[in-house]
Design a protein around this motif. Structure first.
Motif, PDB file in Angstrom:
ATOM      1  N   HIS A 126       0.844  -1.212   0.000  1.00  0.00           N
ATOM      2  CA  HIS A 126       0.000   0.000   0.000  1.00  0.00           C
ATOM      3  C   HIS A 126       0.874   1.255   0.000  1.00  0.00           C
ATOM      4  CE1 HIS A 126      -4.039  -1.677   0.709  1.00  0.00           C
ATOM      5  NE2 HIS A 126      -3.469  -2.550   1.501  1.00  0.00           N
ATOM      6  N   ASN A 144       2.441   1.733  -3.255  1.00  0.00           N
ATOM      7  CA  ASN A 144       1.444   2.227  -4.208  1.00  0.00           C
ATOM      8  C   ASN A 144       1.209   3.729  -4.035  1.00  0.00           C
ATOM      9  OD1 ASN A 144      -0.481   1.897  -6.300  1.00  0.00           O
ATOM     10  ND2 ASN A 144      -2.142   1.786  -4.791  1.00  0.00           N
ATOM     11  N   GLU A 184      -3.865   8.348   4.557  1.00  0.00           N
ATOM     12  CA  GLU A 184      -4.343   6.988   4.307  1.00  0.00           C
ATOM     13  C   GLU A 184      -4.599   6.305   5.640  1.00  0.00           C
ATOM     14  OE1 GLU A 184      -2.968   3.203   1.600  1.00  0.00           O
ATOM     15  OE2 GLU A 184      -1.517   3.886   3.078  1.00  0.00           O
ATOM     16  N   TRP A 204      -6.448  -5.186   1.228  1.00  0.00           N
ATOM     17  CA  TRP A 204      -5.406  -6.105   1.656  1.00  0.00           C
ATOM     18  C   TRP A 204      -5.770  -7.487   1.136  1.00  0.00           C
ATOM     19  CZ3 TRP A 204      -1.205  -4.528   4.586  1.00  0.00           C
ATOM     20  CH2 TRP A 204      -1.272  -3.245   5.135  1.00  0.00           C
ATOM     21  N   LYS A 232     -10.109  -2.994   3.471  1.00  0.00           N
ATOM     22  CA  LYS A 232      -9.452  -2.024   2.589  1.00  0.00           C
ATOM     23  C   LYS A 232      -8.801  -0.854   3.338  1.00  0.00           C
ATOM     24  CE  LYS A 232     -13.278  -1.115   0.339  1.00  0.00           C
ATOM     25  NZ  LYS A 232     -14.236  -2.043   0.913  1.00  0.00           N
ATOM     26  N   ASN A 233      -7.786  -0.300   2.728  1.00  0.00           N
ATOM     27  CA  ASN A 233      -7.297   1.031   3.092  1.00  0.00           C
ATOM     28  C   ASN A 233      -8.041   2.039   2.240  1.00  0.00           C
ATOM     29  OD1 ASN A 233      -5.428  -0.076   4.789  1.00  0.00           O
ATOM     30  ND2 ASN A 233      -3.632   0.626   3.647  1.00  0.00           N
ATOM     31  N   GLY A 288      -3.330  -0.760  -7.341  1.00  0.00           N
ATOM     32  CA  GLY A 288      -3.330  -1.302  -5.984  1.00  0.00           C
ATOM     33  C   GLY A 288      -4.071  -2.634  -5.892  1.00  0.00           C
ATOM     34  N   SER A 340      -2.360  -6.138  -4.817  1.00  0.00           N
ATOM     35  CA  SER A 340      -2.909  -6.926  -3.715  1.00  0.00           C
ATOM     36  C   SER A 340      -3.079  -8.388  -4.132  1.00  0.00           C
ATOM     37  CB  SER A 340      -4.257  -6.319  -3.293  1.00  0.00           C
ATOM     38  OG  SER A 340      -4.800  -7.020  -2.202  1.00  0.00           O
TER      39      SER A 340
END
Ligand code: PCA
Length: 321
Positions: free
Chosen positions: A35, A38, A83, A139, A227-228, A259, A263
């Protein structure tokens, strides 16, 4: 002397691009996290597309703000962008936590459908706080890390269990374990000091934490795909020149796409790293799956009881109701 200076300044103004701006961007996760890689690429893309008019400086591993404060730091304009882990906000509204409900979406395909259903509701909630989502990346599916084989939920009973949000705390409690909140960069230390002895997280975080140093077994229960999210302060965004805004939105759309692909690739690559380091990786037993699914069903009922009509509409558009 004065005149010379004035001419120099004028010449500089002609040569220099439009006043460059620097945005500090906090994230809770470390530099080795995909992440973070990214969003570093996102920052580089924005800088390149705007000729340096907007520089985004990523501050990783909670170095600028602790995880729990990042959302409000963006809201209060202490930083323009940040984030964080989306479902951490489930205490504010259950809509934020739907991606962390066990066994609701366990494949990337379902996770993408769930995000499509969740996105408008989350966007409206964040808008009330002056925030705008730029992109969200999952993730890999979450698996179970333990010091021995786990054959049923009973084997989790009494374990000090690392958690990263309220939903996982509830899950651990329902499994008879004792949840302890620990941020991702602090995982190795929490295990080595005996603060925790088991966890649920992705192979990314497992491998980045060198899980083989403190647990022996990984069971890919693939229970949820959380998720982020990257959010921007709407006022800070609106102050940007329109071509810079366009560049940010374009880079954000690309970052979301990239992203999700990163993942997917991580799930396999990082599981292999754990196997290469000697961890025992075995599919969950039917008994364990049944027990975990029962917990998931109870959590979904609890979630529905707390959810607003808008949050409930997520399940409806996802097709789970
Ligand atoms: N890693 C992060 C969030 C979910 C994941 O896979 C963590 O463990 O904190």
């Amino acid at each position: 002397m004065k005149l010379k200076h004035g001419i120099f300044a004028a010449a500089m103004a002609l040569a220099a691009p439009v006043a460059a701006e620097t945005w500090d961007m906090p994230t809770p996760y470390g530099d080795a996290t995909f992440h973070t890689q990214n969003i570093q690429q996102f920052a580089a893309d924005v800088a390149a597309a705007t000729d340096g008019a907007l520089e985004i400086k990523v501050h990783s591993a909670g170095s600028l703000f602790p995880h729990a404060e990042i959302k409000n730091a963006v809201r209060n304009q202490q930083v323009p962008i940040g984030e964080f882990f989306l479902s951490r906000l489930s205490n504010e509204d259950p809509a934020f936590g739907v991606d962390s409900l066990p066994f609701l979406a366990t494949s990337y395909e379902d996770a993408a459908r769930l995000w499509n259903a969740q996105k408008p509701v989350v966007t409206a909630l964040l808008e009330k706080q002056g925030l705008m989502p730029l992109f969200s990346v999952p993730w890999p599916a979450q698996g179970l890390y333990t010091k021995g084989a786990v054959n049923s939920v009973d084997d989790l009973s009494g374990l000090r269990f690392r958690a990263y949000n309220a939903t996982l705390e509830e899950f651990a409690r329902l499994a008879g374990a004792a949840p302890v909140q620990v941020e991702a960069p602090d995982i190795p230390q929490a295990f080595s000091t005996g603060q925790v002895e088991a966890m649920i997280t992705s192979p990314s975080t497992g491998a980045n934490s060198k899980a083989w140093d403190f647990v022996s077994h990984y069971t890919p229960i693939n229970a949820w795909i959380p998720k982020n999210i990257v959010v921007v302060n709407k006022r800070a965004f609106d102050r940007l020149p329109s071509e810079v805004r366009d560049a940010v939105l374009k880079a954000a759309a690309e970052a979301e796409k990239r992203g999700w692909e990163m993942s997917k690739a991580e799930a396999e690559a990082k599981t292999k790293i754990m196997a290469d380091n000697g961890m025992v990786i075995s599919e969950p037993s039917p008994e364990l799956v049944a027990g975990l699914q029962e917990i998931g069903a109870r959590m979904l009922e609890g979630w529905k009881a707390k959810a607003s009509p808008e949050a409930l509409s997520i399940l409806e558009s996802y097709g789970a109701q």
